[in-house]
Motif scaffolding. Sequence first.
Motif, PDB file in Angstrom:
ATOM      1  N   GLY A 130       0.781  -1.217   0.000  1.00 10.91           N
ATOM      2  CA  GLY A 130       0.000   0.000   0.000  1.00 10.91           C
ATOM      3  C   GLY A 130       0.818   1.275   0.000  1.00 10.91           C
ATOM      4  O   GLY A 130       0.269   2.375   0.131  1.00 10.91           O
ATOM      5  N   GLN A 131       2.135   1.157  -0.182  1.00 11.84           N
ATOM      6  CA  GLN A 131       2.976   2.352  -0.250  1.00 11.84           C
ATOM      7  C   GLN A 131       2.826   3.071  -1.587  1.00 11.84           C
ATOM      8  O   GLN A 131       3.096   4.267  -1.684  1.00 11.84           O
ATOM      9  CB  GLN A 131       4.440   1.969  -0.034  1.00 11.84           C
ATOM     10  CG  GLN A 131       4.746   1.345   1.306  1.00 11.84           C
ATOM     11  CD  GLN A 131       6.175   0.864   1.381  1.00 11.84           C
ATOM     12  OE1 GLN A 131       7.114   1.627   1.135  1.00 11.84           O
ATOM     13  NE2 GLN A 131       6.359  -0.406   1.696  1.00 11.84           N
ATOM     14  N   ALA A 132       2.452   2.332  -2.617  1.00 14.89           N
ATOM     15  CA  ALA A 132       2.236   2.904  -3.951  1.00 14.89           C
ATOM     16  C   ALA A 132       0.860   2.483  -4.438  1.00 14.89           C
ATOM     17  O   ALA A 132       0.391   1.379  -4.137  1.00 14.89           O
ATOM     18  CB  ALA A 132       3.316   2.435  -4.926  1.00 14.89           C
ATOM     19  N   ALA A 133       0.223   3.362  -5.194  1.00 18.89           N
ATOM     20  CA  ALA A 133      -1.161   3.117  -5.599  1.00 18.89           C
ATOM     21  C   ALA A 133      -1.298   2.307  -6.874  1.00 18.89           C
ATOM     22  O   ALA A 133      -2.324   1.656  -7.094  1.00 18.89           O
ATOM     23  CB  ALA A 133      -1.887   4.448  -5.759  1.00 18.89           C
ATOM     24  N   GLN A 134      -0.271   2.333  -7.743  1.00 15.08           N
ATOM     25  CA  GLN A 134      -0.381   1.672  -9.046  1.00 15.08           C
ATOM     26  C   GLN A 134       0.914   0.920  -9.360  1.00 15.08           C
ATOM     27  O   GLN A 134       1.979   1.239  -8.819  1.00 15.08           O
ATOM     28  CB  GLN A 134      -0.663   2.707 -10.140  1.00 15.08           C
ATOM     29  CG  GLN A 134      -1.988   3.435  -9.959  1.00 15.08           C
ATOM     30  CD  GLN A 134      -2.009   4.735 -10.749  1.00 15.08           C
ATOM     31  OE1 GLN A 134      -2.637   4.833 -11.789  1.00 15.08           O
ATOM     32  NE2 GLN A 134      -1.308   5.740 -10.260  1.00 15.08           N
ATOM     33  N   PHE A 135       0.788  -0.040 -10.268  1.00 13.32           N
ATOM     34  CA  PHE A 135       1.934  -0.862 -10.657  1.00 13.32           C
ATOM     35  C   PHE A 135       1.799  -1.224 -12.132  1.00 13.32           C
ATOM     36  O   PHE A 135       0.861  -1.937 -12.515  1.00 13.32           O
ATOM     37  CB  PHE A 135       1.990  -2.131  -9.813  1.00 13.32           C
ATOM     38  CG  PHE A 135       3.231  -2.962 -10.015  1.00 13.32           C
ATOM     39  CD1 PHE A 135       4.274  -2.903  -9.104  1.00 13.32           C
ATOM     40  CD2 PHE A 135       3.368  -3.802 -11.119  1.00 13.32           C
ATOM     41  CE1 PHE A 135       5.422  -3.669  -9.279  1.00 13.32           C
ATOM     42  CE2 PHE A 135       4.503  -4.557 -11.309  1.00 13.32           C
ATOM     43  CZ  PHE A 135       5.538  -4.495 -10.383  1.00 13.32           C
ATOM     44  N   PRO A 136       2.696  -0.743 -12.991  1.00 12.60           N
ATOM     45  CA  PRO A 136       2.658  -1.134 -14.403  1.00 12.60           C
ATOM     46  C   PRO A 136       3.340  -2.492 -14.584  1.00 12.60           C
ATOM     47  O   PRO A 136       4.534  -2.638 -14.330  1.00 12.60           O
ATOM     48  CB  PRO A 136       3.449  -0.013 -15.089  1.00 12.60           C
ATOM     49  CG  PRO A 136       4.410   0.460 -14.028  1.00 12.60           C
ATOM     50  CD  PRO A 136       3.750   0.234 -12.709  1.00 12.60           C
TER      51      PRO A 136
END
Length: 428
Positions: free
Chosen positions: A266-272
């Motif tokens: 949950g530290q980053a909202a998106q992942f490519p």
Amino acid sequence: MRRRILTTAALLAGSALLLSACAPSASSGDDQASGDDVTLKVWSWRTEDVDAYTKIFDVFEEENPGITVEFEAFQNTEYNQILTTGLAGSDGPDVPMVRAYGQLQPNIEAGQLEPIDGDVDGLDDIAPSVIAGAKGKADGKTYAVPLATQTLQMFYNTAIFDEHGLEVPTTWDEFIDVQETLLAAGVTPIALGAKDDWILPIFADIVGSARYGGADFEAKVLSGETDFTDPDYVASLGLITDLQKYLTPDVVGVSYTDSQIQFTSGQAAQFPGGSFEIATFRNQAPDLEFASYQVPLPEGAVLDAPVSPAYADGNFAINAKSKHKEESLKLLNWLATPEFGQLVADELNQFSAIPGVEYEDAVMKEAWANAEAGQAPYLLLVDFRYGEPLGTAVLGAEVQKMFLGQTDAAGAAAALQTGISQWFTPGE
């Protein structure tokens, strides 16, 4: 029947022997039963799928009495060398998992794999773009049964989106607004592990394939009508610089594994990333609520709709030196059936290369629907890995330089064109 599943951890003590002398052996003894019973050695680079393959091959063994499958998994980064050594010796696998497209060619050219045209049913039902990853470039023969199709898209944490009142963007302006909202809230908008350069061409195609033209551009660059210095391709790489502010500040210092953790924690909202991430995310964070979307069209896009870049990932082949080719063919015929395809979906959480498979997992179903709505080739993997340097390797290193301010989009595109021109001739 009894099957031993070996992973890299069990083989580390013998790693020097693996790479310097003979191929890895299944064991010091012989597990093959007496009489007509046969043990087939199957190798893979998917250490994370050991438990799933145990269940999958139990089904095959139940339907094929007298054949035991012994599955060995090795570290992904070491697998190519281990496989090359194994196929060159006398103690390699009967059925190796092999790479696709350009990275399959060295094994074919070395005569290490058995052609299977006419010996495996169902190959004609597989999509041409997928079966192409299992064929020899020079002779056009089929050497393997494709395992999976990977699609590339942007994953997002649905809880974070809900918390900040965000919706899936449908235009480029909305896409940028999402990033700005997250950044202002102190949330890293996009997790990217740029320390590992192989992920960077994936990122470039997720955000830029529609900008440069997807399959339309592929046809033009293969025919020689254009090349990678084309303004549309350069503009697609320029999107990377535009989005850098939404990545971790020291993005080149972040590993791929760390970026996965950033997303699942949950530290980053998106992942490519690719659809291959779905199973990993579920294993790392079973309670994580996530979904995916296609990145909207940027300004100047050649295509008129978003796309999911895609490619065939992994094949199962027969070792030309196998002493059990009849049984190996029986296994490959089973690997080309809808039954196995459904097991790939259910147990491996992968998109099967076999048509007619149903996807029950909501995230998989959504990602597959996106891909069916608009798909493009993951260009540098599908078409530009047939020589050295690999197109993906060149662009990966160049994107790192872009992040470090050592080059720009035009410079990266020029370096890519120079690199692949060492072996690629348009129209051939």
